[in-house]
Design a protein around this motif. Structure first.
Motif: not given
Length: 136
Positions: A80-82, A105-112, A122-132
């Protein structure tokens, strides 16, 4: 019972509060929300990769990957990627960058995945990503 192991790659600074960049317990690895800071340099302040979505997205993905690497995981282990964006207008561009990155990256199967707009970064930040990730 397996131990819980906090993960901090060499490219990352010590977190500013009581949390870890990632935590691994058994075969489960949770990557905390990562942002677009360039790799840490001792004695220097944290610096954003750039003002644009492309630079920030690619650096954020690199930071997530650094935590995965530290925990012995790969993108193929990610279940999972958020993604959190600060502007709805960035959805299409982020999807383009995301798709190209994972193709390279050659990802074989896309995650949810889930993308949402969150205006609390915070100011200036456009994106944040977490993963399981689940190893093995």
């Amino acid at each position: 019972m397996t131990d819980k192991i906090a993960l901090t790659p060499k490219t990352h600074t010590t977190p500013p509060a009581k949390f870890s960049h990632g935590v691994k317990k058994g075969n489960i690895l949770q990557v905390a929300g990562q942002v677009a800071f360039l790799p840490a340099e001792e004695g220097k302040p944290r610096t954003l990769a750039g003002p644009g979505l492309r630079e920030q997205t690619l650096q954020t993905l690199a930071n997530v990957k650094a935590v995965l690497d530290e925990g012995g995981a790969t993108w193929d282990d990610v279940m999972m990627i958020r993604v959190y964006l600060t502007d709805t207008a960035h959805f299409a561009e982020m999807n383009e960058i995301y798709n190209a990155y994972f193709e390279e990256q050659g990802l074989t199967q896309a995650p949810a995945a889930r993308t949402t707009v969150y205006v609390g970064l915070p100011a200036g930040h456009l994106i944040e990503i977490d993963a399981l990730a689940v190893l093995g």
